[in-house]
Design an enzyme around this catalytic site. Structure first.
Site, mmCIF file in Angstrom:
data_model
loop_
_atom_site.group_PDB
_atom_site.id
_atom_site.type_symbol
_atom_site.label_atom_id
_atom_site.label_comp_id
_atom_site.label_asym_id
_atom_site.label_seq_id
_atom_site.Cartn_x
_atom_site.Cartn_y
_atom_site.Cartn_z
ATOM 1 N N ARG A 164 27.919 -5.847 62.824
ATOM 2 C CA ARG A 164 26.984 -6.351 63.922
ATOM 3 C C ARG A 164 26.001 -7.560 63.472
ATOM 4 O O ARG A 164 25.640 -8.242 64.442
ATOM 5 C CB ARG A 164 26.153 -5.112 64.368
ATOM 6 N N ARG A 203 23.470 -2.878 57.720
ATOM 7 C CA ARG A 203 24.053 -1.529 57.769
ATOM 8 C C ARG A 203 25.317 -1.359 58.752
ATOM 9 O O ARG A 203 25.299 -1.967 59.831
ATOM 10 C CB ARG A 203 22.983 -0.505 58.447
HETATM 11 C C1 SIN Z 1 25.233 1.958 68.855
HETATM 12 O O1 SIN Z 1 25.629 2.882 69.215
HETATM 13 O O2 SIN Z 1 25.732 0.754 68.735
HETATM 14 C C2 SIN Z 1 24.289 2.101 68.029
HETATM 15 C C3 SIN Z 1 24.642 2.916 66.551
HETATM 16 C C4 SIN Z 1 24.208 2.586 65.251
HETATM 17 O O3 SIN Z 1 23.088 2.140 65.125
HETATM 18 O O4 SIN Z 1 24.690 2.661 64.459
#
Ligand code: SIN
Length: 543
Positions: A284, A378
């Protein structure tokens, strides 16, 4: 202070065996284990009600290789590799090994406790895919209600087993005597009290309220990290604040998160021209960076998440369907405007592999901790997992009589040398621990004034220390933080202490982000765009 199982404990001299601060997955997993398995006298102290925690907001799920299917190509080695890749060189491999190996047992423990995860027609756990995972391995509940379901199961168990539950009690500082943590000072509806405990577990979650644009609830004010910083307990990796790529672009906060699970199911990101511009399943940090750059290039405030090709959307994601409709959208018939929002604090209070901090008697687990599992960024759905794995380990270490930290996990950056191949640590240049809270009730500043200051501060942090930052933007934010601190003055209310906590954490984030002259994971410096090998260490803040 309603619904205390035994509020007399707050005032009695008899220390609890374990005082848990916070009521998310890490704290409650520890509380249940300590009381049910070991018969310890456990207290849980939380500033809201037990059910109120960031865990409840977690959507996607729990990443764990459960081996339910013998034909599965997945393995804990692959999960380890994905976690290390996402962490951009700063994960502690031993800590990640513990995470991926012990995670499946903790998930099965939750199932035994009554948590219900989604299953297919044959009764097998459904596995979702998210960014940075090479295979589908995310177990989930109610589509995207995973955190709520885990919280429900744990709250039920804690209410049945804890010796004391202190709700609406706000811990403001650690009590330290003779080099050991011996409890906390807390503001309650009865005034300020000291709660004595042989062991204190910080499980207070993150600090998403540092920013004006966030997915985190109002409770996420960095209380645990601030208390640790004030007590001179070692913290690290605080410059790595993770921004979730796909929060719905709207005025209300917290922003509604559109889980990575949507992209795992095929949702696409599109720019103002409707064109795709990034691989949606990258970790991400990379997706958030790509979105932010595209928004800057196009002069827009959001991009679009195209969910129109997702089949059976309302069955797979019932809660998101309801929430999107309530926000005025017609899922999955239209694209939804999204932008990155502050989501997760990757660093925090440094621990060893058992959650021990640099202060004997003080333990940390979950988002407040820097255990080494996340490194600079993370991996999706590793957070609930971390909470349950390390909350459990804290209790086992207490039971085993561990006193103080060992030279393992991220603690090697504080106690060890880099010679053993682990990530080393360097003191953050010029860092001094923040001074004690200036507590002067009744509140010097009314809560409305605190709220105005908070809003100014959060906007300054978003502008200066967001997805992209530079020396100039960080310096500007630091000037604003000092100004807000001066205007706040002494504090005498919970709102005031929360802002003081955020200011202490922000000072640490800005100083560490300023010192890290490279781009790595969730920390992107526009004036130092490359990753630099010579920065492969943790910046440690301690007295
Ligand atoms: C999400 O569902 O995209 C968030 C889960 C996370 O923060 O790992």
């Amino acid at each position: 202070m309603p619904s205390s199982a035994n509020s007399a404990d707050l005032h009695s001299g008899e220390p609890l065996d374990l005082l848990v601060l916070g009521s998310g997955v890490a704290g409650l997993s520890a509380a249940v284990r300590a009381a049910r398995r070991h018969g310890l006298r456990v207290g849980v102290l939380t500033k809201g009600e037990l059910e109120q925690s960031t865990t409840r907001w977690a959507q996607g799920g729990v990443a764990a290789v459960l081996h339910a299917d013998p034909d599965s190509p997945d393995s804990t080695d692959l999960h380890l590799l994905d976690t290390l890749t996402a962490g951009a060189g700063l994960c502690d491999e031993d800590a990640v090994r513990v995470l991926v190996d012990e995670g499946p047992s903790r998930v099965n423990g939750l199932i035994a406790l009554g948590a219900t995860f989604d299953r297919d027609g044959e009764g097998k756990l459904e596995l979702a895919r998210e960014g940075g995972h090479t295979l589908p391995r995310i177990v989930h509940a109610g589509g995207t209600d995973t955190g709520a379901e885990i919280e429900r199961a744990l709250v039920d168990a804690v209410r049945a087993t804890a010796a004391a539950i202190f709700e609406h009690a706000f811990a403001t500082d650690l009590l330290v005597e003779a080099g050991r943590c011996r409890g906390v000072r807390a503001v309650t509806t009865d005034g300020v009290v000291d709660v004595a405990a042989r062991n204190v577990l910080l499980a207070t979650g993150g600090a998403g309220q540092l920013y004006s644009v966030t997915t985190n609830p109002v409770e996420a004010t960095g209380d645990g990290v601030a208390m640790a910083l004030r007590a001179g307990v070692a913290c690290a990796d605080v410059e790595f604040v993770q921004f979730h790529p796909t929060a719905v672009h709207r005025a209300t906060m917290p922003r509604l998160l559109l889980s990575e699970a949507l992209r795992g199911h095929g949702a696409k990101l599109r720019d103002a021209r409707g064109e795709r511009f990034v691989d949606e399943l990258l970790p991400r940090d990379q997706v958030s960076r790509a979105i932010t750059r595209r928004m800057l290039d196009d002069g827009t405030e959001h991009v679009w998440l195209d969910i129109t090709e997702l089949e059976a959307f309302d069955q797979r994601f019932p809660t998101l369907t309801r929430e999107l409709r309530a926000a005025g959208f017609d899922p999955p018939a239209e694209w939804v405007p999204v932008a990155p929002a502050a989501h997760y604090f990757c660093g925090g209070v440094v621990t060893d592999l058992d959650g021990a901090t640099s202060l004997p008697g003080l333990w940390a687990a979950g988002e407040v901790a820097c255990s080494g599992v996340h490194g600079a960024n993370r991996l999706a759905s590793n957070s609930l997992l971390e909470g349950m794995v390390f909350g459990w380990r804290v209790v086992e270490a207490i039971e085993a009589g561990q006193e103080g930290p060992s030279t393992t996990g991220a603690m090697r950056a504080v106690l060890g040398t880099a010679a053993d191949g682990a990530i080393g640590g360097r003191p953050l240049p010029g860092w001094t621990s923040p001074g004690a809270l200036a507590w002067t009730p009744p509140a010097a500043m009314a809560d409305a004034g605190v709220a105005d200051l908070l809003a100014r501060f959060q906007h300054g942090m978003t502008a200066g220390a967001g997805v992209l930052r530079s020396a100039d933007s960080l310096d500007e934010a630091a000037v604003l933080v000092d100004k807000v601190r001066g205007e706040l003055g002494p504090v005498g209310s919970v709102a005031g202490v929360q802002l003081a906590n955020l200011l202490d954490v922000a000072t640490a984030v800005l100083a560490a982000a300023r010192a890290r002259e490279e781009s790595r994971g969730a920390h992107t410096r526009s004036d130092h765009p490359d990753r630099r090998d010579e920065f492969c260490f943790r910046l440690v803040l301690s007295r």
